[in-house]
Motif scaffolding. Structure first.
Motif, PDB file in Angstrom:
ATOM      1  N   ALA A  66      33.611  22.545 -26.309  1.00  0.00           N
ATOM      2  CA  ALA A  66      32.233  22.316 -25.873  1.00  0.00           C
ATOM      3  C   ALA A  66      31.298  22.266 -27.073  1.00  0.00           C
ATOM      4  CB  ALA A  66      31.806  23.415 -24.903  1.00  0.00           C
ATOM      5  N   PHE A  67      31.393  23.247 -27.959  1.00  0.00           N
ATOM      6  CA  PHE A  67      30.531  23.280 -29.131  1.00  0.00           C
ATOM      7  C   PHE A  67      30.795  22.079 -30.038  1.00  0.00           C
ATOM      8  CE2 PHE A  67      29.757  27.661 -27.957  1.00  0.00           C
ATOM      9  CZ  PHE A  67      28.459  27.875 -28.397  1.00  0.00           C
ATOM     10  N   ALA A  68      32.074  21.724 -30.202  1.00  0.00           N
ATOM     11  CA  ALA A  68      32.409  20.591 -31.065  1.00  0.00           C
ATOM     12  C   ALA A  68      31.842  19.286 -30.521  1.00  0.00           C
ATOM     13  CB  ALA A  68      33.927  20.486 -31.212  1.00  0.00           C
ATOM     14  N   ASN A  69      31.990  19.062 -29.212  1.00  0.00           N
ATOM     15  CA  ASN A  69      31.492  17.825 -28.615  1.00  0.00           C
ATOM     16  C   ASN A  69      29.971  17.767 -28.617  1.00  0.00           C
ATOM     17  OD1 ASN A  69      33.754  16.026 -27.335  1.00  0.00           O
ATOM     18  ND2 ASN A  69      34.387  18.132 -26.944  1.00  0.00           N
ATOM     19  N   VAL A  70      29.322  18.909 -28.381  1.00  0.00           N
ATOM     20  CA  VAL A  70      27.862  18.948 -28.443  1.00  0.00           C
ATOM     21  C   VAL A  70      27.389  18.622 -29.860  1.00  0.00           C
ATOM     22  CG1 VAL A  70      25.865  20.497 -28.364  1.00  0.00           C
ATOM     23  CG2 VAL A  70      27.515  20.497 -26.496  1.00  0.00           C
ATOM     24  N   GLY A  71      28.014  19.247 -30.856  1.00  0.00           N
ATOM     25  CA  GLY A  71      27.623  18.983 -32.239  1.00  0.00           C
ATOM     26  C   GLY A  71      27.824  17.538 -32.645  1.00  0.00           C
ATOM     27  N   LEU A  72      28.971  16.969 -32.258  1.00  0.00           N
ATOM     28  CA  LEU A  72      29.248  15.574 -32.595  1.00  0.00           C
ATOM     29  C   LEU A  72      28.286  14.630 -31.877  1.00  0.00           C
ATOM     30  CD1 LEU A  72      33.144  15.726 -32.455  1.00  0.00           C
ATOM     31  CD2 LEU A  72      31.775  15.227 -34.483  1.00  0.00           C
ATOM     32  N   PHE A  73      27.987  14.925 -30.622  1.00  0.00           N
ATOM     33  CA  PHE A  73      27.071  14.074 -29.856  1.00  0.00           C
ATOM     34  C   PHE A  73      25.679  14.080 -30.472  1.00  0.00           C
ATOM     35  CE2 PHE A  73      24.047  13.060 -26.564  1.00  0.00           C
ATOM     36  CZ  PHE A  73      24.648  12.045 -25.846  1.00  0.00           C
ATOM     37  N   VAL A  74      25.143  15.256 -30.756  1.00  0.00           N
ATOM     38  CA  VAL A  74      23.786  15.361 -31.321  1.00  0.00           C
ATOM     39  C   VAL A  74      23.725  14.694 -32.687  1.00  0.00           C
ATOM     40  CG1 VAL A  74      22.058  16.985 -32.173  1.00  0.00           C
ATOM     41  CG2 VAL A  74      23.205  17.418 -29.997  1.00  0.00           C
ATOM     42  N   SER A  75      24.753  14.921 -33.507  1.00  0.00           N
ATOM     43  CA  SER A  75      24.777  14.317 -34.840  1.00  0.00           C
ATOM     44  C   SER A  75      24.808  12.794 -34.757  1.00  0.00           C
ATOM     45  CB  SER A  75      26.002  14.829 -35.608  1.00  0.00           C
ATOM     46  OG  SER A  75      26.138  14.170 -36.846  1.00  0.00           O
ATOM     47  N   GLU A  76      25.658  12.256 -33.871  1.00  0.00           N
ATOM     48  CA  GLU A  76      25.781  10.806 -33.732  1.00  0.00           C
ATOM     49  C   GLU A  76      24.502  10.194 -33.169  1.00  0.00           C
ATOM     50  OE1 GLU A  76      27.068   7.508 -34.525  1.00  0.00           O
ATOM     51  OE2 GLU A  76      28.833   8.806 -34.469  1.00  0.00           O
ATOM     52  N   MET A  77      23.913  10.837 -32.150  1.00  0.00           N
ATOM     53  CA  MET A  77      22.688  10.284 -31.571  1.00  0.00           C
ATOM     54  C   MET A  77      21.540  10.289 -32.575  1.00  0.00           C
ATOM     55  SD  MET A  77      20.678  11.170 -28.051  1.00  0.00           S
ATOM     56  CE  MET A  77      21.739  10.056 -27.122  1.00  0.00           C
ATOM     57  N   SER A  78      21.422  11.351 -33.348  1.00  0.00           N
ATOM     58  CA  SER A  78      20.376  11.401 -34.363  1.00  0.00           C
ATOM     59  C   SER A  78      20.567  10.291 -35.384  1.00  0.00           C
ATOM     60  CB  SER A  78      20.381  12.766 -35.055  1.00  0.00           C
ATOM     61  OG  SER A  78      20.129  13.802 -34.134  1.00  0.00           O
ATOM     62  N   SER A  79      21.807  10.102 -35.827  1.00  0.00           N
ATOM     63  CA  SER A  79      22.106   9.039 -36.786  1.00  0.00           C
ATOM     64  C   SER A  79      21.769   7.670 -36.213  1.00  0.00           C
ATOM     65  CB  SER A  79      23.585   9.109 -37.176  1.00  0.00           C
ATOM     66  OG  SER A  79      23.939   8.036 -38.013  1.00  0.00           O
ATOM     67  N   ASP A  80      22.174   7.427 -34.958  1.00  0.00           N
ATOM     68  CA  ASP A  80      21.903   6.133 -34.325  1.00  0.00           C
ATOM     69  C   ASP A  80      20.411   5.885 -34.197  1.00  0.00           C
ATOM     70  OD1 ASP A  80      24.614   5.972 -34.081  1.00  0.00           O
ATOM     71  OD2 ASP A  80      24.661   6.529 -31.961  1.00  0.00           O
ATOM     72  N   ALA A  81      19.659   6.908 -33.768  1.00  0.00           N
ATOM     73  CA  ALA A  81      18.218   6.753 -33.562  1.00  0.00           C
ATOM     74  C   ALA A  81      17.500   6.464 -34.874  1.00  0.00           C
ATOM     75  CB  ALA A  81      17.649   8.009 -32.915  1.00  0.00           C
ATOM     76  N   TYR A  82      17.894   7.141 -35.933  1.00  0.00           N
ATOM     77  CA  TYR A  82      17.226   6.912 -37.219  1.00  0.00           C
ATOM     78  C   TYR A  82      17.611   5.566 -37.823  1.00  0.00           C
ATOM     79  CZ  TYR A  82      14.969  11.425 -37.455  1.00  0.00           C
ATOM     80  OH  TYR A  82      14.141  12.492 -37.209  1.00  0.00           O
ATOM     81  N   GLN A  83      18.778   5.021 -37.448  1.00  0.00           N
ATOM     82  CA  GLN A  83      19.105   3.652 -37.875  1.00  0.00           C
ATOM     83  C   GLN A  83      18.114   2.662 -37.267  1.00  0.00           C
ATOM     84  OE1 GLN A  83      23.154   3.101 -36.689  1.00  0.00           O
ATOM     85  NE2 GLN A  83      24.006   4.200 -38.428  1.00  0.00           N
ATOM     86  N   LEU A  84      17.842   2.809 -35.968  1.00  0.00           N
ATOM     87  CA  LEU A  84      16.863   1.928 -35.323  1.00  0.00           C
ATOM     88  C   LEU A  84      15.480   2.120 -35.935  1.00  0.00           C
ATOM     89  CD1 LEU A  84      17.805   2.172 -31.521  1.00  0.00           C
ATOM     90  CD2 LEU A  84      18.355   0.339 -33.132  1.00  0.00           C
ATOM     91  N   MET A  85      15.105   3.372 -36.177  1.00  0.00           N
ATOM     92  CA  MET A  85      13.798   3.635 -36.766  1.00  0.00           C
ATOM     93  C   MET A  85      13.678   3.000 -38.149  1.00  0.00           C
ATOM     94  SD  MET A  85      11.951   7.281 -37.616  1.00  0.00           S
ATOM     95  CE  MET A  85      12.767   7.432 -39.217  1.00  0.00           C
ATOM     96  N   GLY A  86      14.740   3.098 -38.943  1.00  0.00           N
ATOM     97  CA  GLY A  86      14.703   2.502 -40.275  1.00  0.00           C
ATOM     98  C   GLY A  86      14.550   0.992 -40.228  1.00  0.00           C
ATOM     99  N   MET A  87      15.256   0.334 -39.305  1.00  0.00           N
ATOM    100  CA  MET A  87      15.118  -1.120 -39.176  1.00  0.00           C
ATOM    101  C   MET A  87      13.720  -1.497 -38.702  1.00  0.00           C
ATOM    102  SD  MET A  87      18.810  -2.488 -37.774  1.00  0.00           S
ATOM    103  CE  MET A  87      19.086  -1.228 -36.524  1.00  0.00           C
ATOM    104  N   ALA A  88      13.156  -0.675 -37.807  1.00  0.00           N
ATOM    105  CA  ALA A  88      11.790  -0.953 -37.344  1.00  0.00           C
ATOM    106  C   ALA A  88      10.791  -0.760 -38.463  1.00  0.00           C
ATOM    107  CB  ALA A  88      11.454  -0.046 -36.161  1.00  0.00           C
TER     108      ALA A  88
END
Length: 426
Positions: free
Chosen positions: A193-215
């Protein structure tokens, strides 16, 4: 970004598969009540963790180390308990006589998914001296391989009565229950549970900041760069969450196969770009571009093999995502001029005479066809130069007209806010 969203869709499903080992409520057997329970869990999982990303989850170095220790600890205990019972003969079984042979496609996909992406230098580049990056990369690959290999050897060597047909995602829970008892099985579930939560939050943050950087660079609508009061990109996070929910009906096998195929495409492009870079700038490398191309050939060949074994459905999904990317790319120019969608101006690096737009062959797509009009527009927009920040972007408090002007100047470098996609592919 698409690759990241597809990868992020794995973690709710993987967590559910672990939960199904301790609760029949989440069994993936096709029963209507179980389907509803899994869907509600996935939706709740995504909504709660999306809110955490929006709120801003700052994990310090010490907390990250403690979390890593907690996640790995039950597997270390599993290894210690299994150690006296390990028989190497369990590692060399190739098939079950009455259950058929090993399914090679899922095996290769699972293996490839487990080992790709941990070669990313971003995990340690900020903490390692530049001259020791080679040693750091080697150490990270060895550590990641060991962390997967040791519990796998322990499970297959000690639990020899389990048939290959009984292994699936989440099987570490049942192996832990067989070797160590219920307490170890529950610990593995909590660790997962902790591993999947950590991986999910890390990946979503990375994805969101990629969009922000392109914008922020003027390549996507400006709304994707808008930040919340917590400093997080609100709409970029929301778009990433929508993508994860949209993929929740795919099976675990289909998601990792799609992720692998996207990874193959991305890595092949990176290798080609690296060879092209060395060919154009030979001073950057001690070796010729031909030598580097030969060195990249085995890796490219193996990536091609992984891509070749995928099912037609996986190819269809991947090519659909690629086509969607081309469509979005092609719409950047028209939406700047006709739809009233706000974009930030292109940065100075893109719009300069020798900038990326010129080097990529995009100079014909910059709205720069009429020099006299351009010069007149430059004169009219000199009043907006005070609103430019030090990096060459229009500040958020600038008015809408500056956001959509054809050209704004910053010093001697023109910033052109419009370009016309032609073939939509580089």
């Amino acid at each position: 970004w698409i690759s990241g969203v597809v990868d992020n869709a794995i973690y709710p499903i993987l967590f559910l598969d672990y939960l199904s080992q301790v609760s029949s409520t989440f069994d993936n057997d096709g029963a209507s009540n179980h389907i509803l329970a899994r869907w509600l869990f996935t939706l709740s999982f995504v909504l709660i963790l999306t809110f955490l990303c929006y709120r801003g989850l700052d994990l310090t170095g010490t907390s990250a180390l403690l979390l890593t220790f907690f996640v790995l600890a039950p597997f270390f205990c599993l290894f210690l308990i299994a150690l006296p019972q390990i028989r190497p003969s369990g590692w060399f079984r190739t098939r079950d006589d009455h259950h058929g042979s090993i399914r090679l496609r899922p095996w290769i996909n699972n293996l490839f998914w487990n080992v790709n992406y941990y070669d990313s230098a971003s995990a340690w580049a900020g903490d390692v001296d530049r001259l020791k990056w080679g040693q750091a990369m080697t150490a990270s690959i060895i550590l990641c391989a060991i962390s997967s290999l040791i519990p796998m050897l322990a499970a297959t060597g000690a639990d020899r009565n389990r048939k290959y047909s009984e292994y699936h995602d989440g099987s570490y829970v049942s192996v832990a229950r067989t070797l160590g008892g219920g307490w170890l099985a529950r610990w593995v579930v909590v660790s997962a549970a902790f591993a999947n939560v950590g991986l999910f939050v890390s990946e979503m943050s990375s994805d969101a900041y990629q969009l922000m950087g392109m914008a922020e660079h003027g390549l996507l609508p400006a709304c994707l760069a808008r930040k919340s009061k917590y400093g997080t990109p609100t709409y970029a996070i929301l778009l990433s969450a929508i993508g994860v929910v949209a993929l929740h009906n795919l099976t675990f096998e289909a998601i990792i196969a799609t992720e692998n195929l996207l990874y193959c495409f991305a890595t092949l492009m990176e290798l080609a770009a690296f060879v092209k870079l060395v060919k154009n700038k030979p001073s950057l490398s001690r070796f010729s571009w031909k030598t580097i191309a030969v060195a990249c050939t085995p890796g490219a060949f193996l990536l091609g093999l992984v891509a070749a074994i995928q099912r037609p459905l996986v190819w269809f999904i991947t090519l659909a995502f690629a086509f969607l990317g081309v469509v979005v790319y092609a719409m950047i120019g028209p939406t700047r001029r006709t739809c009233g969608i706000r974009y930030r101006v292109l940065s100075a690096e893109w719009a300069a005479k020798d900038g990326l737009a010129k080097r990529f062959g995009w100079d014909d797509r910059l709205l720069d066809r009429d020099r006299s009009t351009r010069e007149a527009t430059t004169t009219e927009n000199e009043t907006h130069t005070d609103n430019m920040n030090s990096s060459g972007y229009v500040s958020d408090d600038d008015d809408d007209s500056a956001m959509n002007n054809t050209q704004v100047t910053s010093g001697n470098t023109p910033l052109i806010s419009d370009f016309r996609p032609a073939t939509a592919f580089v």
